[in-house]
Design an enzyme around this catalytic site. Structure first.
Site, PDB file in Angstrom:
ATOM      1  CB  SER A  20      -0.880   0.029   1.253  1.00  0.00           C
ATOM      2  OG  SER A  20      -0.102   0.344   2.391  1.00  0.00           O
ATOM      3  CG  ASP A  21       1.224   5.927  -1.215  1.00  0.00           C
ATOM      4  OD1 ASP A  21       2.212   6.062  -0.454  1.00  0.00           O
ATOM      5  OD2 ASP A  21       0.998   6.694  -2.163  1.00  0.00           O
ATOM      6  CD1 TRP A  22       4.445   3.706   2.406  1.00  0.00           C
ATOM      7  CD2 TRP A  22       5.568   4.797   3.979  1.00  0.00           C
ATOM      8  NE1 TRP A  22       5.699   3.173   2.448  1.00  0.00           N
ATOM      9  CE2 TRP A  22       6.418   3.828   3.415  1.00  0.00           C
ATOM     10  CE3 TRP A  22       6.056   5.603   4.993  1.00  0.00           C
ATOM     11  CZ2 TRP A  22       7.733   3.640   3.840  1.00  0.00           C
ATOM     12  CZ3 TRP A  22       7.373   5.427   5.414  1.00  0.00           C
ATOM     13  CH2 TRP A  22       8.200   4.457   4.839  1.00  0.00           C
TER      14      TRP A  22
END
Length: 718
Positions: free
Chosen positions: A251-253
């Site tokens: 995932s993006d953060w």
């Protein structure tokens, strides 16, 4: 080390020896893991209390996900940075958009090798350095991190960086998919048709997957109403089923995962970088049967097989930190910056153009607030901290030690005009910096429930959202609100050119800057980007003629922002279609200020298309080049196709190649052609076929304004 503690290394050695394949090795590791260890593979290892200090830790150490010390599993050890390594002092290469302007995949592969080596030397084994989101609109705050507006150029440059990076570490491509707005990246819902999705916004991702990318990072935004972490249609049906991707998805953060179970089932393997949603939800979901063990094992297998397989290809020794920002990497940064600079104008003043600077020049005025700054670009997650930098003024002084320099910041117009008037030539450095564009902060509407139950509703949620709104007013970056220069820069240009017509304007920035308001008063104009740690020396090399400006535009520069697609930085929804950039201008009949692919050099090179072969898998074109000038120089051979049966043909880049020729040299080059822009995908069958029309082919130095003299596109078997 005990036999059990050495299990991971044993698996790596077995794959190296050929006694196990990577899937078998992963399965054996999974069989030895407890449920806690198994679930620990699926999110970051850091506790959620570290959230407030992520920006501080981001530049100090790798972020680890899925380490299992008992079995010797090192986990995914993350480093960021599209311009270099964000951990510690590292080589700062020019921004990705500048490297796109080189149109040189072989050079970009060398950059990838250097970034991968420095990443591994810093203790990481995974680099999220490959950003191939399409530049749908140049106001996008993170335009500087991408390769421009064209799928073919983006795909080839991204594939080249991937090949280089993964020699040393696992390579991650981001942000999948349709992520090209910054301020509302957490919430915007992108609507897109099947043809635009597969024929415009995804081909470059597929090119990077085919180049061997080990991992994909999902984007924050929604696509067709679904957040990307839960978008099974793209994460599984396209990425894995249609493209045969076998690596893992992160995932993006922080705010990139919205549902622990749904995201896992959709195809998101790792929640990064902390123990947030999955740490709370997955243990109970596995015990209750809400999530199947097979689903957990599927993601674990993807992670471990990729890690083991990559480790099996590496040399045993970790590179020394002495190689970081080494003379060789600094020289590469200088070369890339030099070859990225785009010369847009170089009119004659008197007997000759202003560039290259005459050897007899005695007095230079260097003007502008950016003249004394290295100006490396965005200060967000891609920020690199090099051990040293070179500003434009410093680079010029080093290159011209006998020349007298006068400087002015430009804040006082009278002083700037006086400095220009007293000099032989004025060099004016204007444009953008990290305050004008870049990665944005969290916006007020982001889903903060990932922080814990207390943030799902009530006072803490409202306090956090209110705080985010306040912070966003004081933190710069994000999407641009205008494609124009600052009004102060325009006033400065007018004052300086009025005082000295021998004025060279150098633009700094990460995407298109409109020039129509003032360009006619400027004889010489260059676009020098965010040029990295050696950018000042590279600019001096070009200005003095030690090197030529080797760059070509990776996007169109329009005369009017209204000729581009609509762009609303605060939009909660957006429609992405196939009409953007140069293609939109072609379709609507607008003449650009400078077309896609444009750039001047210090010599003249003519192009002639000789012959070509082409079918649904691609092809090649032979092009004769002749340097008719008095010095060596380079060109980018660009081959375009278009359906010329329509009133306004829309040029499609099929292939390109950068070539250097000596003075008076003639050379024939073979350009590899991508069939993709001439094909269409049937959504029902997922098969690709020829796009209808009367197609023609043209070799040019930039996107063509006319198709007169184009050759009919001859397809094999037709």
């Amino acid at each position: 080390m005990s036999a059990e503690g050495g299990s991971y290394n044993e698996a790596v050695r077995a794959v190296q020896a050929g006694t196990l394949d990577a899937d078998e090795a992963a399965n054996q590791l999974i069989d030895r893991m407890s449920d806690r260890e198994l679930l620990g593979l699926l999110d970051g290892d850091s506790p959620r209390r570290l959230l407030p200090i992520i920006p501080l830790l981001h530049g100090r150490r790798p972020f680890v996900a899925g380490a299992v010390p008992r079995l010797g599993i090192p986990g995914i050890r993350f480093s960021d940075g599209t311009r270099g390594v964000v951990i510690g002092p590292s080589t700062a290469f020019p921004a990705a958009i500048a490297r796109a302007a080189t149109w040189d995949p072989l050079l970009e592969e060398r950059v990838g090798l250097a970034i991968g080596l420095e990443t591994r030397a810093r203790g990481a084994n995974y680099s999220a350095s490959i950003c191939v989101n399409l530049l749908r609109h140049p106001a996008w705050g993170r335009a500087q991190e991408c390769y421009g507006e064209d799928p073919v150029l983006t795909g080839r440059m991204g594939a080249a960086l991937t090949r280089g990076v993964r020699v040393h570490v696992m390579a991650c491509v981001k942000h999948f998919a349709l992520n090209s707005m910054e301020n509302e990246r957490f919430e915007v819902d992108v609507s897109v048709g099947e043809h635009a999705l597969h024929e415009v916004y995804l081909p470059h991702f597929r090119a990077v997957i085919e180049a061997g990318a080990d991992s994909v990072m999902s984007s924050y935004n929604k696509v067709r109403g679904e957040y990307m972490d839960g978008n099974r249609a793209l994460l599984t049906e396209v990425l894995r089923d249609e493209w045969d991707f076998t690596g893992f998805v992160t995932s993006d953060w922080v705010f990139g995962t919205h549902d622990a179970v749904l995201s896992l089932e959709a195809g998101l393997d790792i929640e990064m970088p902390l123990r947030l949603l999955r740490a709370r939800a997955l243990p109970g979901a596995l015990r209750s049967g809400e999530v199947a063990r097979a689903t957990v094992q599927r993601s674990a297998r993807r992670i471990l097989r990729t890690s083991v397989l990559h480790a099996a290809t590496l040399a045993a020794a970790r590179p020394s930190v002495s190689l970081i920002a080494s003379p060789a990497h600094r020289a590469l940064a200088h070369q890339v910056a030099t070859e990225s600079i785009v010369m847009l104008k170089n009119d004659s003043i008197g007997a000759a153009p202003l560039l290259p600077l005459a050897p007899t020049i005695d007095h230079l005025a260097v003007i502008g607030r950016l003249a004394t700054r290295a100006n490396l670009g965005d200060n967000g997650s891609s920020r690199v901290r090099p051990p040293s930098t070179v500003s434009p003024l410093q680079g010029l002084k080093e290159a011209l030690p006998r020349v007298r320099f006068t400087t002015a910041s430009g804040r006082n117009l009278s002083a700037a005009a006086a400095a220009a008037a007293a000099a032989d030539t004025a060099i004016l450095i204007v444009g953008l910096d990290e305050h004008d564009e870049g990665e944005s902060v969290v916006t007020g509407g982001v889903e903060v429930g990932v922080l814990g139950r207390a943030f799902d509703a009530g006072p803490l949620r409202q306090t956090f959202i209110a705080l985010a709104h306040v912070v966003s007013r004081f933190v710069h970056g994000g999407d641009r609100t205008s494609l124009d220069l600052h009004a102060s820069d325009v006033r400065l240009i007018r004052a300086v050119t009025a005082a000295n017509p021998r004025t060279i304007v150098v633009l700094i920035g990460g995407s298109a800057i409109l020039t129509e308001e003032w360009k006619e008063s400027v004889p010489t104009l260059l676009l020098a980007w965010y040029g990295g740690m050696e950018g000042g020396r590279a600019l001096a090399s070009v200005l003095t003629g030690a090197a030529e400006p080797g760059g070509r535009l990776p996007f169109v520069l329009p005369t009017d922002a209204g000729h581009l697609p609509p762009f609303d930085p605060s939009a909660k929804s957006a429609i992405y279609d196939e009409h953007w950039g140069q293609r939109r201008l072609d379709r609507e009949g607008h003449t650009p200020a400078f077309p896609f692919g444009f750039g001047l050099g210090y010599t003249r090179i003519e192009h002639q298309l000789l012959e070509h072969r082409f079918d649904e898998s691609g092809g090649r074109a032979d092009v004769r080049l002749t340097n008719t000038g008095q010095r060596a120089g380079s060109t980018v051979v660009q081959v375009y196709a278009a359906d010329i049966s329509v009133q306004r043909p829309v040029a499609q880049l099929l292939g390109f190649q950068k070539v250097t020729l000596q003075a008076a040299e003639e050379k024939t080059v073979r350009v590899t052609l991508d069939a993709g822009p001439t094909l269409q995908r049937d959504p029902a069958t997922r098969r690709w076929s020829r796009r209808a029309g009367d197609w023609a082919l043209l070799a040019a130095q930039h996107s063509p304004a006319s198709w007169a003299g184009a050759a009919p596109l001859r397809r094999a078997g037709s």
